[in-house]
Each structure stands twice: as structure tokens, then as C-alpha cells.
Design an enzyme around this catalytic site. Structure first.
Site, mmCIF file in Angstrom:
data_model
loop_
_atom_site.group_PDB
_atom_site.id
_atom_site.type_symbol
_atom_site.label_atom_id
_atom_site.label_comp_id
_atom_site.label_asym_id
_atom_site.label_seq_id
_atom_site.Cartn_x
_atom_site.Cartn_y
_atom_site.Cartn_z
ATOM 1 N N ASP A 14 0.858 -1.170 0.000
ATOM 2 C CA ASP A 14 0.000 0.000 0.000
ATOM 3 C C ASP A 14 0.910 1.240 0.000
ATOM 4 O O ASP A 14 2.137 1.129 0.076
ATOM 5 C CB ASP A 14 -0.929 -0.029 1.222
ATOM 6 C CG ASP A 14 -2.234 0.718 0.975
ATOM 7 O OD1 ASP A 14 -2.236 1.685 0.193
ATOM 8 O OD2 ASP A 14 -3.253 0.348 1.588
ATOM 9 N N GLU A 68 -10.792 6.243 4.664
ATOM 10 C CA GLU A 68 -9.749 5.637 5.500
ATOM 11 C C GLU A 68 -9.843 6.093 6.956
ATOM 12 O O GLU A 68 -10.923 6.182 7.530
ATOM 13 C CB GLU A 68 -8.378 5.882 4.869
ATOM 14 C CG GLU A 68 -8.278 5.258 3.478
ATOM 15 C CD GLU A 68 -6.865 5.166 2.945
ATOM 16 O OE1 GLU A 68 -5.951 4.768 3.682
ATOM 17 O OE2 GLU A 68 -6.679 5.478 1.752
#
Length: 577
Positions: free
Chosen positions: A266, A462
Site C-alpha cells: 500500500d 480511510e
């Protein structure tokens, strides 16, 4: 590969952000991949042609290197090609899970692939196959369901994005079916949706059996369908960072599941293996690469990464065989995609961006995603004729709110100007009166037949979406009380997850979960007014109180407000025209 130097091999393992990808950097470091971070575009409201021009320039820089290996351009496409102005924004995954329609999701995958290719982009960081076990998690809307079976069924989107894998294709080998398809990415491996209290990037405490039975099925299903890449999760499993977990990356993913595509970190994933971030970075590189990661998303600090990795290989701390495995996998995906034969974008596809056909598909998805939770005295579907209708709530007239996070900008935004689309209720109708926040006096004086109150969450993505109380922001709750006590009302909840609604239920006649519908919000009105029936089923348990969380279907103490799979149905009305 035999012709490649160590520097050229390391370059293939590096993915950098487009803002630092100058021609000199691309050539000097043999960069293998470039990405757009959340909301990163070539300009405000950039056209498909402008995107193509940018991507093709990066590609020409890559092709000018000694071996001319094409770069691969990647972007987040969380609900459609959602960074790009004028793209079709589909409902977020939580809504798609409520459709229980894998074939629909496959068509959405194909449309998303075509819109990405319309802008010259061949690699998407999608789908998210997380199994969200706690709605307090800020990424819960990216998860199709709390149920691994529903998530696995929705991996049909992989065949939409990449094409139907031939029956002769060996298990685990990536497949991309031509110039209208893209390389997909199953994410975030593994257990991202199971963290304690739903805290993003945190720790999933679970037995191996629990991890494999709840959080792994979406990956095995994606790999069977030929998914090209897998992204590793920031989270930990029983205290061990996934970015350093050799047992699960090399042992299980590459070994047991026979995955032959490439594994990618990521954003700054290696940096986040330590607290504070980027501490003892060389050791994080050592752990991550030896764990089996093949491509490293180092958006900005690529020079330090390249130097450190070069040193680790030269010192024999990372074996050359591990580098070769990584490069072989990256090149395999590039060959599979046809990048060596057709490295530059096909400019004939530009008209597919935000096409009418794709918007109609998104509208269909909105209709099928709606879940009817309460319908006192069969109030829904609503009559269209001879009624004076009040529409209240900012969410009824705010495209940004309806789309949620990962829309143009990483965190999403408020307003109707960020992209092109339609709101949930047509304010142009002569019978519709829109008041964002009507007061009691107004309600009593106007003689409304009924009201539609649209409330919900504000956009987030997020960690910014982590929420321990899950209440509807004001003025939503006050508006429900005021409006629904004065006139018969339908409440439409626009949210990325179940929210606290039980305290207001006694005043509400009709209750609809609309999730985050995207740009084609008129699909909500299609069903409210009976052009189509309600058919959606909850893909998540709707709790009574956050004190019950986490609570998932099958738990021993299961006492939801609305259970997993619940959803009332209606039939289309005869006067729908």
C-alpha cells in the site's frame, strides 16, 4: 531478465507518484510503475485526452530506456473511475453488496475498465475484498459485506475488469483480456476489515482458522478468476505487520493459493511497518521484500528506497532469487496485459468516459442497492400525482455527499460542482418543494401531503472515517424529529454504513438505506415513486447501539435492529408513468 542489470531489476519493483515522475527520473532509475495517489490528476476537471497525454508521456520516457520495458500506470478506482472528472461514479461497495447481484457487479467492472482505458490507464487498485466486521471502521463502505460468502460472490467484478479467464488458463496465473480491460488488484491482504474496534490500519486478533475462513475467501475467489495483483494491508495480524508476514505472503498466497501475479505494498506501506513511520527503514525494506512483496509503492522517497535495496542485495541480505521472483512477476503481468505490444493509450476509447450507457448502469445499481427497512401502512411507493411533497436535508441536493469518499478527491467533498451527475430527488417538479432545513412553523403552514427527509454522513475515507459513535451529524436527527412529527415522512439515509437510527424510528413512516449511491442518484427516486420495486437486502447487520459492536450475523449474542439479509420488498406501481 538475463539482459537486466540489478538497477534495471530494482526499477521494475518501484512505483512512484506521477508528480515526481520526471523524464530524467523515469530514465535514470528505470521506473517500472507510476500511480496517481488519492485525488492526484493532471489538472482540475482534466479531460480524458489530458489524462492520455500525461500517461503516454510517462510511457514514452519508460520506452526510451536501454531495454524499453513499458511502465504500468495505476490508480484507485474504488467505485468507478472515481478520480476522474465526468466519470460514472457507481454506488460504493456496501451498496453493491446489498444488491446480491454478481452479474450486475461484473457489468460495473467492465464499465469501469472501459472508462479507465478511456483515460489511458490500464491498472486499477480494485476490488477491495475486505470483510468489514465492525462498522466503526472508516473503510467499511469499501467492503461488500460482513459475510465472506457475499464478498466472494462479488469478486465477479474481477472478470468484469479483466475479462473472462479462459478455461485452459492455469490456476493463479494473471489474465487480462485485451485493450478494453485492465489489470485488477485484490486488496488489502489480509484481515484489514477485522481490526480491533474497527480502527484503521490496526491489529486483527483472530485465530488462523478465523482469518482463513472469514478474511481469505475473497482472495482465493479472485485468484481463481485470474486477478493480476494483490495489495498488502497496513494492518497487523495478532501483532505482526502484514507487510512483513512471509508466512501469509510467500507461504499462503504464493504457495498454497498459487498466485502468480505480483504483490504490491500500500502507499508507503514499508514506512508504516514501524512507529514512528520510516524508522529503521532499511530493516523494513529487508522484512518486506523477504516476506515476498514484489512492487513497492514508494510515492516520493524512491531514491532512498532504491539505494537501500541495492545495498541489501549487494550485501546478500536479500537473495538475488527473491529479486528475480519479483521482477518475473511484474513482467508477467505486463506481458499478460499486452503492454509490450501496445504500450501507448488507445485514443479511440475517450467517448466511453461517463457515457450514457454507463450512467444507466449506475442508475440500475442504485435502484437495486436500496434497502427498505420500514414501511408503515405501505407508505412506499409514494404517490406521484396530486401531492405536495416536501424534500428536506442537505443530502438531497449535494452530489458530493451522495458520492462519499474516494470521489475526485481522496476524502471526497461537498457540493454539486466537483463532477457531473444527478441528485436523488428532482427539485424541478412542480409538486416538489425543497427546503434544506425547514422549521416547525413552515411545516405547519404549507399543507404537505408527505415529506422525504434525506440525512446521513459527511464524506470521508480511510482513517478519517473511523467513528466510535456512528451518530447522524446534526441537523439530521433534529430534522427527523421536526419533520416526521409534523407530517408523514420517509427518511432516506445516505451513509457508508449502518448508523444510529433506533431513537427516531417511532416518528418515521418509511425508512430507506441508500448507502452512498454515486452520481446517478435519480435511481433513488425511481424506487421511491414506484417505477421499480425495492429489492435490496442488508449486506451488514444494522445495530441498535454502538455498545453492541462488533456484532455480526452468526454471533452468539445477536440482537440487531435489522438483521443481516433484511429488506422489505415492494412491487412497481401501475401509475409509474
Amino acid at each position: 531478465m538475463n539482459r537486466m542489470t540489478l538497477q534495471e531489476k530494482i526499477g521494475q519493483m518501484v512505483q512512484i507518484e506521477r508528480t515526481v515522475a520526471s523524464p530524467q527520473v523515469m530514465k535514470n532509475y528505470f521506473i517500472g510503475s507510476v500511480l496517481s495517489g488519492g485525488g492526484s490528476s493532471p489538472g482540475v476537471n482534466a479531460s480524458a485526452q489530458e489524462w492520455i497525454k500525461m500517461v503516454n508521456q510517462f510511457q514514452r520516457d519508460a520506452l526510451s530506456t536501454r531495454l524499453g520495458i513499458p511502465m504500468i500506470y495505476g490508480i484507485d478506482s474504488v467505485h468507478g473511475h472515481s478520480t476522474v472528472y465526468n466519470a460514472t461514479i457507481f454506488p460504493h461497495n456496501i451498496g453493491l453488496g446489498a444488491t446480491r447481484d454478481p452479474e450486475l457487479v461484473k457489468r460495473i467492472g467492465a464499465a469501469t475498465a472501459l472508462e479507465a482505458r478511456a483515460t489511458g490507464i490500464p491498472y486499477l487498485f480494485a476490488p477491495c475484498v475486505a470483510v468489514c466486521r465492525d462498522p466503526r471502521w472508516g473503510r467499511c463502505y469499501e467492503s461488500y459485506s460482513e459475510d465472506p460468502e457475499v464478498v466472494s460472490s462479488m469478486t465477479e467484478i474481477v472478470t468484469g475488469l479483466q475479462g473472462d479467464i479462459p478455461s485452459t488458463s492455469p490456476k493463479g496465473v494473471p489474465y487480462v483480456g485485451g485493450k478494453t480491460k485492465v489489470a485488477a488488484c485484490a486488496k488489502h491482504y489480509v484481515g484489514d476489515g477485522g481490526t480491533v474496534n474497527g480502527i484503521n490500519e490496526n491489529n486483527t486478533i483472530l485465530s488462523r482458522h478465523g482469518l482463513l475462513s472469514i478474511h481469505m475467501p475473497g482472495y482465493s475467489a479472485s485468484i481463481i478468476k485470474g486477478v493480476s495483483t494483490v495489495m498488502v494491508s497496513y494492518s497487523s495480524w495478532n501483532g505482526d505487520k502484514m507487510h512483513g508476514n512471509r508466512d501469509l505472503i510467500t507461504g499462503f498466497l504464493k504457495g498454497t493459493l498459487r498466485f502468480r501475479g505480483f504483490v504490491i505494498t500500500d502507499w508507503e506501506g514499508l514506512d508504516r511497518m514501524t512507529s514512528p513511520r520510516h524508522a529503521n527503514y532499511s530493516n523494513s525494506i529487508l522484512r518486506g521484500i523477504n516476506a515476498g512483496i514484489d512492487m513497492i509503492m514508494v510515492p516520493m522517497k524512491y531514491k532512498e528506497f532504491i539505494d537501500d535495496l541495492n545495498q541489501l542485495v549487494t550485501n546478500h541480505e536479500i537473495p538475488m532469487s527473491r529479486i528475480d521472483d519479483a521482477v518475473r512477476r511484474v513482467l508477467r503481468v505486463k506481458f499478460t496485459m499486452g503492454l509490450f505490444e501496445n504500450p501507448l493509450a488507445d485514443e479511440t476509447l475517450v467517448n466511453h468516459l461517463g457515457s450514457h450507457e454507463h450512467r444507466e448502469l449506475a442508475r440500475e445499481a442504485v435502484r437495486k442497492s436500496l434497502v427498505l427497512l420500514k414501511n408503515t401502512n405501505s407508505m412506499l411507493p409514494l404517490p406521484k400525482k396530486g401531492s405536495k411533497i416536501l424534500v428536506a436535508g442537505a443530502h438531497a441536493d449535494n452530489l458530493g455527499y451522495q458520492c462519499g469518499g474516494w470521489t475526485i478527491q481522496w476524502q471526497g467533498q461537498s457540493g454539486n460542482n466537483a463532477t457531473v451527475g444527478m441528485n436523488t430527488v428532482d427539485k424541478q417538479s412542480s409538486q416538489v418543494v425543497y427546503q434544506e432545513n425547514p422549521d416547525t412553523k413552515y411545516l405547519q403552514s404549507e399543507g404537505f401531503s408527505y415529506a422525504i427527509v434525506v440525512v446521513g454522513e459527511l464524506p470521508y475515507a480511510e482513517t478519517e472515517g473511523n467513528n466510535m459513535n456512528l451518530t447522524i451529524p446534526e441537523p439530521g436527527p433534529t430534522m427527523i424529529k421536526n419533520v416526521c412529527r409534523a407530517v408523514k415522512c420517509v427518511v432516506v439515509v445516505v451513509s457508508g454504513r449502518p448508523v444510529v437510527i433506533e431513537p427516531y424510528l417511532k416518528w418515521i413512516d418509511g425508512l430507506v438505506a441508500a448507502w452512498l449511491p454515486g452520481t446517478e442518484g435519480q435511481g433513488v427516486a425511481d424506487v421511491l415513486f414506484g417505477n421499480y420495486g425495492f429489492s435490496g437486502k442488508l449486506s451488514r447487520t444494522w445495530f441498535r447501539s454502538v455498545d453492541q459492536l462488533p456484532m455480526n450475523v452468526g454471533d452468539e449474542h445477536y440482537d440487531p435492529l435489522f438483521p443481516f439479509g433484511f429488506g422489505l420488498t415492494t412491487e412497481p406501481t401501475d401509475d409509474s408513468n
